[in-house]
Design a protein around this motif. Structure first.
Motif, PDB file in Angstrom:
ATOM      1  N   THR A  24       3.872  -1.473  10.202  1.00 11.17           N
ATOM      2  CA  THR A  24       3.274  -0.574   9.220  1.00 11.17           C
ATOM      3  C   THR A  24       3.740   0.860   9.458  1.00 11.17           C
ATOM      4  O   THR A  24       4.063   1.584   8.514  1.00 11.17           O
ATOM      5  N   GLY A  88      -3.902   4.809   7.513  1.00 11.29           N
ATOM      6  CA  GLY A  88      -4.483   3.476   7.459  1.00 11.29           C
ATOM      7  C   GLY A  88      -5.033   3.086   6.106  1.00 11.29           C
ATOM      8  O   GLY A  88      -5.813   2.141   6.003  1.00 11.29           O
ATOM      9  N   VAL A  90      -5.507   1.195   2.928  1.00 11.13           N
ATOM     10  CA  VAL A  90      -5.114  -0.149   2.506  1.00 11.13           C
ATOM     11  C   VAL A  90      -4.385  -0.102   1.167  1.00 11.13           C
ATOM     12  O   VAL A  90      -3.417  -0.825   0.948  1.00 11.13           O
ATOM     13  N   TRP A  91      -4.827   0.776   0.260  1.00 10.98           N
ATOM     14  CA  TRP A  91      -4.197   0.880  -1.053  1.00 10.98           C
ATOM     15  C   TRP A  91      -2.734   1.289  -0.931  1.00 10.98           C
ATOM     16  O   TRP A  91      -1.916   0.944  -1.777  1.00 10.98           O
ATOM     17  N   ARG A  93      -0.524   0.239   1.124  1.00 12.02           N
ATOM     18  CA  ARG A  93       0.344  -0.933   1.321  1.00 12.02           C
ATOM     19  C   ARG A  93       0.756  -1.508  -0.029  1.00 12.02           C
ATOM     20  O   ARG A  93       1.935  -1.771  -0.273  1.00 12.02           O
ATOM     21  N   GLY A 135       2.292  -9.318   8.453  1.00  7.24           N
ATOM     22  CA  GLY A 135       0.912  -9.182   8.881  1.00  7.24           C
ATOM     23  C   GLY A 135       0.617 -10.104  10.051  1.00  7.24           C
ATOM     24  O   GLY A 135       1.448 -10.959  10.394  1.00  7.24           O
TER      25      GLY A 135
END
Length: 141
Positions: A24, A88, A90-91, A93, A135
């Motif tokens: 990431t 961090g 999430v959106w 990604r 992941g």
């Protein structure tokens, strides 16, 4: 909590999770690099139409200024999503995968204007999509 147990609401840090975190971070760095390159490419096309070479009889025959605005917009979104990914979000990604895919398409259509630059950005976008889709597969006990 010496036995590896975690507090309420926390997930254990596993080898796979740490590896995914590294990918990431890699994706965020590549998004920043690719986004900055696209912003520079867009600015160059907007400011100076004579800077880029436009070939005749190409299927995607937009003006270089039009291509410049597309590259500028995609680059800004990539930089913003890459920055949010460090935090961090999430959106970021999902946005990163979608925008990197759109960037690949735009750079494929940009090939006649700047072939080397477009290929470099296509490769960067491919790495971004791959790194964002990696992941953790399982958790260790």
């Amino acid at each position: 909590m010496a036995d590896g147990a975690t507090g309420a609401g926390r997930r254990p840090l596993t080898v796979e999770r740490a590896f995914a975190g590294g990918w990431t971070t890699f994706a965020a760095i590549m998004m920043l690099i690719g986004g900055i390159l696209m912003v520079l490419e867009g600015i160059a096309a907007i400011v100076n139409n004579d800077l880029v070479v436009a070939t005749r009889n190409y299927t995607f025959s937009w003006s270089t200024t039009g291509w410049g605005w597309i590259h500028l917009a995609l680059g800004v979104v990539l930089v913003l999503a890459g920055t949010a990914l460090f935090g961090g979000a999430v959106w970021a990604r999902a946005v990163g995968v979608v925008v990197a895919g759109l960037s690949m398409i735009a750079n494929f259509a940009w090939l006649p204007h700047y072939p080397f630059w477009a290929i470099v950005l296509i490769v960067i976008d491919a790495f971004v999509i791959w790194a964002l889709c990696v992941g953790p597969t399982k958790q260790l006990d």
